[in-house]
Design an enzyme around this catalytic site. Sequence first.
Site: not given
Length: 366
Positions: A103, A106, A281, A339
């Site tokens: 975290e 990032h 989706h 992805h």
Amino acid sequence: MDNSGLLFQLATKGILVALLAFLIVWSSKDRNKYRKLVWVTLFLTFDVIMFGAFTRLTDSGLGCPDWPGCYGHSNPLQAMEHIRAAEAAMPDGPVTVMKAWIEMIHRYLAMGIGVLIIAIVVISWRFWLRSGRTQSQFSPRFPVALFLFVCLQGAFGAWTVTMKLQPIIVTIHLLLGMTLLAMLTWVAARQSDHPVVDRTALRLRVPACIALILLAMQIALGGWVSTNYAALACMDFPLCHGTLVPQMDFQHGFTLWRSLGKTADGDYLPFEALTAIHWTHRVFAFVVAVWIAWVAWRALRIQGLQRIGRALLGALVLQITIGIATVSLKWPLALAVAHNGCAALLVLLTVMLNYKVRIPGRLDEN
């Protein structure tokens, strides 16, 4: 640590990240350092989007449950006592040493992007004023918009943590990241040389714009799948639970303002709601894929757009393959991150196509 000292230490880490990018720009053989800086910032933004996906998919979004620091410190080492205590209380919970580092890394990378965008704003103003405000490629309008946008993105990053991964906030955070990537792509395209594009490319203006809108909608749906942890709601492909149209709960699935895993009334989210999110989706992906494939095929037939058309078609095929493999192989982490990365690549290529189909008109106007 007081807030001012904490922000100073965090800003220092963001500057260190930016310094690495500045070193790459300075050592480059490209004589146009401003263009190089824009492209390096674009590349780093792409990387941060993928790392953000890794953060989300490893359930590290609350690895440090406060913001902007980690238990009031600028790095997990200083907060180790608090992290160890939280991990001991909940070994499989959101706070672990590894998740805290994921975290915070990032956040450091995101701060580095902010520093780089500030540098782009300053340099663009300098070049634009030096040129007598005549060189449109140095117009500060786009860089200033980038700066305002990255501030907005930072605010949603904070709310992602303080609002405990509320799905709509996390999804908007993802969309803003993709939009920032799109804006940087447009700025980079303005600084780059492009091959001569045939005037028939003008006919692709509307289809290319529609492709970008459809792609944005699909990414929003994908973000909704990810933030609601609905990726494995349909374990088979191409069917879902062995049928074409399974039992679904769209009302609860697409209620936007609610806590993670809960309905708007505070009850646990039913599995049928997760199925509805995943199924939507998946079905809309077919619509988006057909449209983008058609646009890419048309681009292949236009002088100056063949390369971008091939790249767009290749990225689309890769994305479809990864999406199917992600479901078939039960959501392996590497494929799930890929992805997200391929979605970002499609954004980059679609924005670049939108820029290129406007080149003939711009040349005629100048």
